[in-house]
Design a protein around this motif. Structure first.
Motif, PDB file in Angstrom:
ATOM      1  N   PHE A   6       1.857   4.919  -2.829  1.00 45.46           N
ATOM      2  CA  PHE A   6       1.837   4.207  -4.106  1.00 45.46           C
ATOM      3  C   PHE A   6       2.062   2.719  -3.882  1.00 45.46           C
ATOM      4  N   TYR A   7       2.993   2.379  -3.019  1.00 44.96           N
ATOM      5  CA  TYR A   7       3.327   0.978  -2.757  1.00 44.96           C
ATOM      6  C   TYR A   7       2.246   0.272  -1.942  1.00 44.96           C
ATOM      7  N   LYS A   8       1.334   1.034  -1.383  1.00 48.14           N
ATOM      8  CA  LYS A   8       0.230   0.438  -0.618  1.00 48.14           C
ATOM      9  C   LYS A   8      -0.996   0.157  -1.486  1.00 48.14           C
ATOM     10  N   LEU A   9      -0.961   0.571  -2.756  1.00 44.82           N
ATOM     11  CA  LEU A   9      -2.065   0.263  -3.662  1.00 44.82           C
ATOM     12  C   LEU A   9      -2.190  -1.251  -3.793  1.00 44.82           C
ATOM     13  N   ASN A  10      -3.425  -1.723  -3.995  1.00 46.34           N
ATOM     14  CA  ASN A  10      -3.560  -3.163  -4.218  1.00 46.34           C
ATOM     15  C   ASN A  10      -2.890  -3.498  -5.551  1.00 46.34           C
ATOM     16  N   ARG A  14      -2.241  -1.071  -8.868  1.00 49.41           N
ATOM     17  CA  ARG A  14      -0.865  -0.648  -9.148  1.00 49.41           C
ATOM     18  C   ARG A  14      -0.423  -1.121 -10.535  1.00 49.41           C
ATOM     19  N   ARG A  15      -0.745  -2.373 -10.893  1.00 49.92           N
ATOM     20  CA  ARG A  15      -0.382  -2.886 -12.223  1.00 49.92           C
ATOM     21  C   ARG A  15      -1.072  -2.096 -13.330  1.00 49.92           C
ATOM     22  N   LYS A  16      -2.345  -1.730 -13.127  1.00 52.90           N
ATOM     23  CA  LYS A  16      -3.056  -0.942 -14.127  1.00 52.90           C
ATOM     24  C   LYS A  16      -2.416   0.434 -14.276  1.00 52.90           C
ATOM     25  N   LEU A  17      -2.093   1.062 -13.153  1.00 52.24           N
ATOM     26  CA  LEU A  17      -1.441   2.369 -13.188  1.00 52.24           C
ATOM     27  C   LEU A  17      -0.076   2.259 -13.875  1.00 52.24           C
ATOM     28  N   ARG A  46      -6.043  14.287 -10.241  1.00 55.12           N
ATOM     29  CA  ARG A  46      -4.791  15.041 -10.105  1.00 55.12           C
ATOM     30  C   ARG A  46      -4.250  14.908  -8.678  1.00 55.12           C
ATOM     31  N   GLY A  47      -5.144  14.956  -7.712  1.00 53.58           N
ATOM     32  CA  GLY A  47      -4.737  14.797  -6.318  1.00 53.58           C
ATOM     33  C   GLY A  47      -4.138  13.428  -6.052  1.00 53.58           C
ATOM     34  N   SER A  48      -4.719  12.385  -6.663  1.00 52.35           N
ATOM     35  CA  SER A  48      -4.175  11.031  -6.497  1.00 52.35           C
ATOM     36  C   SER A  48      -2.778  10.941  -7.106  1.00 52.35           C
ATOM     37  N   PHE A  49      -2.598  11.590  -8.265  1.00 46.36           N
ATOM     38  CA  PHE A  49      -1.262  11.575  -8.860  1.00 46.36           C
ATOM     39  C   PHE A  49      -0.245  12.099  -7.854  1.00 46.36           C
ATOM     40  N   TYR A  50      -0.553  13.250  -7.251  1.00 39.61           N
ATOM     41  CA  TYR A  50       0.388  13.852  -6.307  1.00 39.61           C
ATOM     42  C   TYR A  50       0.453  13.088  -4.984  1.00 39.61           C
ATOM     43  N   THR A  51      -0.499  12.217  -4.741  1.00 35.74           N
ATOM     44  CA  THR A  51      -0.432  11.332  -3.581  1.00 35.74           C
ATOM     45  C   THR A  51       0.597  10.232  -3.819  1.00 35.74           C
ATOM     46  N   TYR A  52       0.794   9.871  -5.105  1.00 36.26           N
ATOM     47  CA  TYR A  52       1.714   8.794  -5.455  1.00 36.26           C
ATOM     48  C   TYR A  52       3.100   9.277  -5.893  1.00 36.26           C
ATOM     49  N   PHE A  53       3.143  10.442  -6.558  1.00 37.32           N
ATOM     50  CA  PHE A  53       4.394  10.952  -7.132  1.00 37.32           C
ATOM     51  C   PHE A  53       4.495  12.454  -6.922  1.00 37.32           C
ATOM     52  N   ASP A  54       5.726  12.951  -6.873  1.00 38.84           N
ATOM     53  CA  ASP A  54       5.922  14.399  -6.802  1.00 38.84           C
ATOM     54  C   ASP A  54       5.808  15.041  -8.185  1.00 38.84           C
ATOM     55  N   THR A  55       6.341  14.365  -9.204  1.00 41.32           N
ATOM     56  CA  THR A  55       6.404  14.934 -10.559  1.00 41.32           C
ATOM     57  C   THR A  55       6.218  13.828 -11.600  1.00 41.32           C
ATOM     58  N   PRO A  56       5.953  14.212 -12.845  1.00 41.39           N
ATOM     59  CA  PRO A  56       5.953  13.208 -13.919  1.00 41.39           C
ATOM     60  C   PRO A  56       7.295  12.492 -14.062  1.00 41.39           C
ATOM     61  N   VAL A  57       8.391  13.168 -13.757  1.00 42.56           N
ATOM     62  CA  VAL A  57       9.703  12.526 -13.822  1.00 42.56           C
ATOM     63  C   VAL A  57       9.771  11.365 -12.828  1.00 42.56           C
ATOM     64  N   ASP A  58       9.174  11.527 -11.663  1.00 40.36           N
ATOM     65  CA  ASP A  58       9.150  10.439 -10.675  1.00 40.36           C
ATOM     66  C   ASP A  58       8.351   9.246 -11.192  1.00 40.36           C
ATOM     67  N   ALA A  59       7.209   9.524 -11.806  1.00 41.43           N
ATOM     68  CA  ALA A  59       6.390   8.446 -12.375  1.00 41.43           C
ATOM     69  C   ALA A  59       7.164   7.744 -13.489  1.00 41.43           C
ATOM     70  N   TYR A  60       7.821   8.529 -14.328  1.00 40.68           N
ATOM     71  CA  TYR A  60       8.616   7.966 -15.416  1.00 40.68           C
ATOM     72  C   TYR A  60       9.747   7.096 -14.858  1.00 40.68           C
ATOM     73  N   SER A  61      10.461   7.607 -13.880  1.00 45.85           N
ATOM     74  CA  SER A  61      11.597   6.872 -13.320  1.00 45.85           C
ATOM     75  C   SER A  61      11.156   5.522 -12.762  1.00 45.85           C
ATOM     76  N   TYR A  62       9.994   5.497 -12.139  1.00 45.16           N
ATOM     77  CA  TYR A  62       9.469   4.239 -11.605  1.00 45.16           C
ATOM     78  C   TYR A  62       9.254   3.241 -12.744  1.00 45.16           C
ATOM     79  N   VAL A  63       8.564   3.667 -13.799  1.00 51.33           N
ATOM     80  CA  VAL A  63       8.272   2.779 -14.925  1.00 51.33           C
ATOM     81  C   VAL A  63       9.565   2.404 -15.652  1.00 51.33           C
TER      82      VAL A  63
END
Length: 168
Positions: A6-10, A14-17, A46-63
Motif C-alpha cells: 500500500f505504501y509503495k503506491l504512487n 494512494r490519495r485517490k484510494l 478484490r485481490g488488490s484490496f487484500y494486497t493492501y489491507f487484511d480487513t475493512p477495519v485495517d482500511a478504516y484504521s488507516y483513514v
C-alpha cells in the motif's frame, strides 16, 4: 494490518484510494461496510484490496488516523478549550462530521473490541493533562451521541476549563 505494498503506491493512486475510503467510511460504519462495497467505490479489484489491507477495519484504521491528525492539527491553538468549543459549535459545517459521527456512534466500539485504541498521546502527558484530554474527548463523543445536548456539553466544557485553570 496495512500491508507494505500500500505504501509503495504512487502518490496519486494512494490519495485517490484514501479519498474513496474516506467517502465510504463517511457513509457506512464498520458493521455495514463490506469489501464488496469498498471495491465498488474505489474501483480496485478484490485481490488488490487484500494486497493492501487484511480487513475493512485495517482500511478504516488507516483513514481514521489521517482524520485524527487533520482534526487535531485544525484544533491546535493557544486555547485548547476555545478550539474544542469552536469545533463543536461548527460541527454542522465540518466536512468530517459524517465520518466522525460513524466513529463515535459505532466504529469506536468495534475498534476497542479489536483492541485498537485510537487515542493519540505523546507519552509525555502528566496525570492532570491526561485527565483533561480524556474529558475533552468524552465531551466530543457525547456531542455525537446526543447532538441535542450541545448546550449542556459546551457548559461542561466551560466547567472543565475552569477546573483546569484552578488546578494547573
Amino acid at each position: 494490518m496495512i500491508k507494505p505494498l500500500f505504501y509503495k503506491l504512487n502518490d496519486e493512486k494512494r490519495r485517490k484510494l484514501e479519498a474513496d475510503l474516506y467517502q465510504i467510511f463517511s457513509e457506512k460504519d464498520l458493521i455495514t461496510v463490506s469489501v464488496k462495497d469498498i471495491v465498488a467505490v474505489t474501483g480496485i479489484s478484490r485481490g488488490s484490496f487484500y494486497t493492501y489491507f487484511d480487513t475493512p477495519v485495517d482500511a478504516y484504521s488507516y483513514v481514521f488516523r489521517k482524520v485524527l491528525i487533520r482534526v487535531h492539527q485544525q484544533m491546535m491553538g493557544a486555547n485548547a478549550f476555545g478550539s474544542v468549543r469552536q469545533f463543536i459549535e461548527s460541527m454542522d459545517k465540518n466536512p468530517d462530521r459524517d465520518f466522525l459521527k460513524n466513529y463515535y456512534t459505532v466504529n469506536e466500539m468495534i475498534l476497542e473490541a479489536n483492541g485498537e485504541s485510537q487515542m493519540i498521546t505523546t507519552g509525555e502527558e502528566n496525570l492532570h493533562k491526561w485527565m483533561v484530554l480524556v474529558s475533552i474527548h468524552e465531551l466530543i463523543r457525547r456531542y455525537f451521541l446526543n447532538p441535542g445536548d450541545k448546550g449542556e456539553i459546551l457548559s461542561r466544557l466551560s466547567s472543565l476549563e475552569e477546573w483546569e485553570k484552578e488546578n494547573s
